[in-house]
Write an enzyme that holds these catalytic residues in place. Structure first.
Site: not given
Length: 397
Positions: A264, A302, A304
């Site tokens: 991340s 991920s 983000d």
């Protein structure tokens, strides 16, 4: 005790490649988030004697009076496989009145508690009653490859310490703070920051915008620096050497660590430009441009998550609670605030993307090779090789 393995001195990208072009807007004096007036930061790294624990905490204090005077803020979720607490309230009101803590995925609870412990000490009356309202903001990325998460090394006391000791000094980058055990684009990742100064219509007046990242995402072959495919070039050279020697291509342990969980990136954008919450959402979105330039794709696993806040206005909070009633919640009152004209915001958009991009580069350049949990070893980006590659592209001075 686990320690970074220093094979060559680490430097920020502008020191490695002095002539590199990273956008039209100049950096601030420290080229970091503490260039924004009033913003304070503290980083702590936590290591164990046997090398299995490598984690930490990054503390960002938006302004000294954060408890009573909120900042306008906005949040953008590029991909949501992660956590940043307190964002429901920010999306509801556009107000940030909490410190921001960045740490590992298993330390969100202690970080949350630590903010409350600090608030109890400093903002509770003699009778001990808690009448105020506070939703702590804590962001996380997963450092379980280099750090033994089962130890739960981060404690509320680390958060209290960070809040007490946060300063306007330049931020320590690389294997520091919440980024201590992170991995980024095939190499050792971590914490990085950068800033930009943009002009205004008033001669002599400027505003600063800055990014701080906790970078723990991506693959080596996607890594680009100022448009140069550095990751692929390094991988190709390693493969050619192995072929010439008749040996197997050495494994990239960093890339292997991302096979099941990509990782991340948390990006915090700070500015003293007076922006309202919708403008700050737009600013947070521009962090994606900087991330994409380096090689981030926002893969499915991920997290983000990006937040932007402005210190340009002070919005009173804690004006109505069980102990205080400074306004009548059923009688409308107003605030006078200053905001940037949307027609003039382009420089801030560009500067946000550029600062985010450089913050990730600084993460990679400052991070050091680390041997961590279970003997896992993650190599640092080789700066001598980076300079050699950039020289071929006419970037080195």
């Amino acid at each position: 005790m686990s320690a970074p393995i220093s094979e060559s001195p680490r430097s920020r990208l502008r020191d490695v490649v002095p002539s590199i072009f990273l956008g039209s807007w100049a950096p601030g004096p420290k080229n970091g988030i503490t260039d924004v007036p009033g913003v304070r930061v503290h980083t702590q790294s936590i290591h164990s004697e046997d090398g299995s624990v490598n984690t930490g905490v990054t503390t960002i204090v938006p302004r000294d009076a954060w408890f009573n005077k909120a900042c306008h803020a906005g949040v953008f979720r590029f991909n949501g496989s992660g956590e940043m607490t307190g964002t429901h309230w920010i999306e509801e009101t556009g107000l940030l009145h909490s410190p921001i803590i960045l740490t590992n995925s298993f330390a969100v609870g202690p970080a949350y508690t630590g903010i409350y412990q600090h608030a109890l000490k400093h903002y509770t009356g003699e009778d001990g009653e808690v009448g105020w309202f506070l939703l702590p903001v804590v962001g996380e990325t997963f450092d379980g490859y280099l750090n033994d998460l089962s130890v739960f090394a981060v404690t509320p006391e680390h958060i209290v310490k960070g809040l007490e000791e946060a300063s306007t000094d330049a931020v320590k980058e690389g294997n520091s703070g919440g980024g201590t055990g992170m991995i980024c684009q095939g190499f050792k990742g971590g914490t990085g920051t950068s800033s930009r100064v943009v002009p205004t219509a008033v001669e002599g007046r400027t505003y600063t915008v800055a990014a701080l990242v906790q970078a723990n995402y991506g693959r080596q072959h996607h890594l680009r620096i100022a448009g140069v495919p550095v990751g692929r070039i390094i991988a190709d050279e390693i493969a050619k050497k192995a072929a010439k020697a008749g040996t197997d291509v050495p494994k990239n342990e960093a890339d292997e660590s991302k096979e099941t969980k990509d990782g991340s990136i948390i990006i915090i954008i700070a500015t003293d430009a007076p922006l309202h919450p919708t403008q700050l959402q737009r600013l947070a979105k521009r962090a994606t441009v900087g991330l994409a330039r380096v090689g981030g794709y926002g893969h499915n696993p991920s997290g983000d998550i990006f937040m932007a806040f402005s210190t340009g206005n002070e919005i009173p909070v804690q004006t109505v609670n069980s102990n205080v009633r400074k306004v009548d919640p059923f009688k409308l009152a107003t605030h006078n605030i200053e905001t940037v004209d949307d027609q003039t915001i382009n420089a801030l958009f560009e500067a946000t993307a550029d600062a985010t991009e450089e913050a990730i580069y600084n993460t990679l350049c400052m991070a050091e090779t680390m041997v961590g949990n279970r003997g896992h070893r993650i190599e640092a980006l080789p700066l001598d090789k980076l300079k050699e590659i950039m020289d071929k592209y006419h970037y080195s001075g």
